[in-house]
Scaffold this motif. Structure first.
Motif, PDB file in Angstrom:
ATOM      1  N   LEU A   1       0.833  -1.203   0.000  1.00 52.95           N
ATOM      2  CA  LEU A   1       0.000   0.000   0.000  1.00 52.95           C
ATOM      3  C   LEU A   1       0.866   1.251   0.000  1.00 52.95           C
ATOM      4  O   LEU A   1       1.807   1.364   0.790  1.00 52.95           O
ATOM      5  N   GLN A   2       0.541   2.167  -0.882  1.00 51.38           N
ATOM      6  CA  GLN A   2       1.254   3.447  -0.929  1.00 51.38           C
ATOM      7  C   GLN A   2       0.233   4.552  -1.143  1.00 51.38           C
ATOM      8  O   GLN A   2      -0.393   4.644  -2.201  1.00 51.38           O
ATOM      9  N   HIS A   3       0.057   5.372  -0.107  1.00 51.11           N
ATOM     10  CA  HIS A   3      -0.885   6.476  -0.171  1.00 51.11           C
ATOM     11  C   HIS A   3      -0.468   7.490   0.881  1.00 51.11           C
ATOM     12  O   HIS A   3       0.059   7.121   1.930  1.00 51.11           O
ATOM     13  N   GLN A   4      -0.712   8.764   0.608  1.00 52.63           N
ATOM     14  CA  GLN A   4      -0.300   9.808   1.543  1.00 52.63           C
ATOM     15  C   GLN A   4      -0.987   9.711   2.900  1.00 52.63           C
ATOM     16  O   GLN A   4      -0.486  10.231   3.895  1.00 52.63           O
ATOM     17  N   ASN A   5      -2.133   9.053   2.984  1.00 51.31           N
ATOM     18  CA  ASN A   5      -2.864   8.923   4.250  1.00 51.31           C
ATOM     19  C   ASN A   5      -2.676   7.572   4.921  1.00 51.31           C
ATOM     20  O   ASN A   5      -3.408   7.238   5.840  1.00 51.31           O
ATOM     21  N   ILE A   6      -1.717   6.797   4.446  1.00 54.53           N
ATOM     22  CA  ILE A   6      -1.440   5.480   5.035  1.00 54.53           C
ATOM     23  C   ILE A   6       0.031   5.431   5.432  1.00 54.53           C
ATOM     24  O   ILE A   6       0.910   5.715   4.624  1.00 54.53           O
ATOM     25  N   ALA A   7       0.299   5.080   6.686  1.00 51.12           N
ATOM     26  CA  ALA A   7       1.683   4.925   7.137  1.00 51.12           C
ATOM     27  C   ALA A   7       2.314   3.754   6.396  1.00 51.12           C
ATOM     28  O   ALA A   7       1.730   2.676   6.288  1.00 51.12           O
ATOM     29  N   THR A   8       3.508   3.974   5.881  1.00 54.27           N
ATOM     30  CA  THR A   8       4.218   2.955   5.114  1.00 54.27           C
ATOM     31  C   THR A   8       4.707   1.828   6.023  1.00 54.27           C
ATOM     32  O   THR A   8       5.248   2.083   7.097  1.00 54.27           O
ATOM     33  N   VAL A   9       4.519   0.597   5.595  1.00 52.37           N
ATOM     34  CA  VAL A   9       5.073  -0.565   6.292  1.00 52.37           C
ATOM     35  C   VAL A   9       6.392  -0.901   5.608  1.00 52.37           C
ATOM     36  O   VAL A   9       6.423  -1.215   4.428  1.00 52.37           O
ATOM     37  N   HIS A  10       7.494  -0.793   6.354  1.00 45.93           N
ATOM     38  CA  HIS A  10       8.819  -1.011   5.782  1.00 45.93           C
ATOM     39  C   HIS A  10       9.270  -2.461   5.848  1.00 45.93           C
ATOM     40  O   HIS A  10       9.967  -2.928   4.956  1.00 45.93           O
ATOM     41  N   ASP A  11       8.892  -3.156   6.909  1.00 53.22           N
ATOM     42  CA  ASP A  11       9.367  -4.537   7.067  1.00 53.22           C
ATOM     43  C   ASP A  11       8.411  -5.286   7.984  1.00 53.22           C
ATOM     44  O   ASP A  11       7.727  -4.701   8.811  1.00 53.22           O
ATOM     45  N   VAL A  12       8.386  -6.588   7.809  1.00 58.25           N
ATOM     46  CA  VAL A  12       7.558  -7.464   8.628  1.00 58.25           C
ATOM     47  C   VAL A  12       8.261  -8.813   8.709  1.00 58.25           C
ATOM     48  O   VAL A  12       8.943  -9.221   7.780  1.00 58.25           O
ATOM     49  N   GLY A  13       8.121  -9.467   9.830  1.00 63.50           N
ATOM     50  CA  GLY A  13       8.758 -10.764   9.945  1.00 63.50           C
ATOM     51  C   GLY A  13       8.592 -11.369  11.324  1.00 63.50           C
ATOM     52  O   GLY A  13       7.756 -10.951  12.119  1.00 63.50           O
ATOM     53  N   GLN A  14       9.430 -12.363  11.572  1.00 60.81           N
ATOM     54  CA  GLN A  14       9.391 -13.059  12.849  1.00 60.81           C
ATOM     55  C   GLN A  14      10.820 -13.221  13.334  1.00 60.81           C
ATOM     56  O   GLN A  14      11.686 -13.695  12.597  1.00 60.81           O
ATOM     57  N   GLY A  15      11.077 -12.776  14.565  1.00 66.54           N
ATOM     58  CA  GLY A  15      12.394 -12.889  15.172  1.00 66.54           C
ATOM     59  C   GLY A  15      12.339 -13.792  16.378  1.00 66.54           C
ATOM     60  O   GLY A  15      11.303 -14.398  16.674  1.00 66.54           O
ATOM     61  N   PRO A  16      13.437 -13.879  17.105  1.00 65.85           N
ATOM     62  CA  PRO A  16      13.505 -14.748  18.279  1.00 65.85           C
ATOM     63  C   PRO A  16      12.472 -14.401  19.359  1.00 65.85           C
ATOM     64  O   PRO A  16      12.060 -15.267  20.119  1.00 65.85           O
ATOM     65  N   GLU A  17      12.066 -13.121  19.399  1.00 62.13           N
ATOM     66  CA  GLU A  17      11.110 -12.705  20.435  1.00 62.13           C
ATOM     67  C   GLU A  17       9.684 -12.614  19.920  1.00 62.13           C
ATOM     68  O   GLU A  17       8.788 -12.195  20.650  1.00 62.13           O
TER      69      GLU A  17
END
Length: 79
Positions: free
Chosen positions: A12-28
């Protein structure tokens, strides 16, 4: 389900939507890295308005990241 929806949010890319830069799963656990949006904390605004007797009509749902201060309204410059 979280990872699938979060990965879709990266598209999603729109001026009224906060950009999601990364997503994943870590040790915690699961994580989501989003754009930092300058603005006021919605909870603070609502509490301040309530102290002044202002009431809001709840007509929908607010989607926000988990954690304190996650929802931030976008207000016009100078408002």
């Amino acid at each position: 389900m979280f990872l699938a929806e979060a990965r879709l949010a990266t598209l999603l890319q729109h001026q009224n939507i906060a950009t999601v830069h990364d997503v994943g799963q870590g040790p915690e656990g699961l994580f989501l890295v989003m754009e930092l949006v300058d603005g006021w904390d919605l909870g603070v605004l609502l509490r301040s308005a309530a102290l002044r007797g202002v009431r809001f009509l709840r007509t929908g749902r607010l989607h926000r990241p988990s954690g304190p201060g996650g929802a931030r309204p976008c207000l016009p410059e100078g408002a």
